[in-house]
Write a protein that holds these residues in place. Structure first.
Motif, PDB file in Angstrom:
ATOM      1  N   CYS A   1      -7.063   3.006   0.420  1.00  0.00           N
ATOM      2  CA  CYS A   1      -6.367   1.856  -0.157  1.00  0.00           C
ATOM      3  C   CYS A   1      -7.041   0.572   0.310  1.00  0.00           C
ATOM      4  CB  CYS A   1      -4.906   1.821   0.289  1.00  0.00           C
ATOM      5  SG  CYS A   1      -3.932   3.211  -0.277  1.00  0.00           S
TER       6      CYS A   1
ATOM      7  N   PRO B   1       0.800  -1.224   0.000  1.00  0.00           N
ATOM      8  CA  PRO B   1       0.000   0.000   0.000  1.00  0.00           C
ATOM      9  C   PRO B   1       0.838   1.283   0.000  1.00  0.00           C
ATOM     10  CG  PRO B   1      -0.918  -1.572   1.534  1.00  0.00           C
ATOM     11  CD  PRO B   1       0.405  -2.135   1.071  1.00  0.00           C
TER      12      PRO B   1
ATOM     13  N   PHE C   1      -7.097   2.501   5.249  1.00  0.00           N
ATOM     14  CA  PHE C   1      -6.617   1.222   4.738  1.00  0.00           C
ATOM     15  C   PHE C   1      -7.600   0.121   5.108  1.00  0.00           C
ATOM     16  CE2 PHE C   1      -2.810   3.767   5.256  1.00  0.00           C
ATOM     17  CZ  PHE C   1      -2.151   3.545   4.048  1.00  0.00           C
TER      18      PHE C   1
END
Length: 107
Positions: free
Chosen positions: A66, A35, A96
């Motif tokens: 992400c 990431p 994330f």
């Protein structure tokens, strides 16, 4: 590929756009799964754009989302101080969603 959606427009699926959005796919090599690499590529992409985009990002709630799928146990990543500082200088939040799959999950 960049995509701009303006409030009041309709998407290809005929959904009404309710707020202005901009999205882009950074050039990332196939198979890259870290990431932090994607975040860095997005920041590099933003840096090639006009100062208006930078000013917009700094004055509005903007961020990078992400989603990662790891095909091994204990997938993880590191975000360097420089990378975090680059995000902070633009006022970007980071989100994330990480999913880890192992060979057992494939059965």
């Amino acid at each position: 590929m960049a995509r701009l959606g303006l409030s009041g427009d309709r998407t290809r699926g005929d959904r009404l756009v309710t707020e202005n959005t901009w999205s882009s796919q950074p050039p990332v090599p196939p198979g890259e799964e870290q990431p932090d690499y994607y975040v860095s590529a997005i920041l590099d992409h933003i840096a090639t754009r006009s100062a208006e985009l930078t000013n917009f990002l700094r004055s509005h709630s903007s961020g990078i989302n992400c989603v990662g799928e790891f095909r091994r146990i204990n997938g993880g990543f590191h975000m360097s101080q420089e990378l975090v500082s680059r995000c902070a200088s633009l006022g970007l939040w980071l989100d994330f969603d990480l999913y880890n799959f192992t060979m057992q999950d494939e059965r």
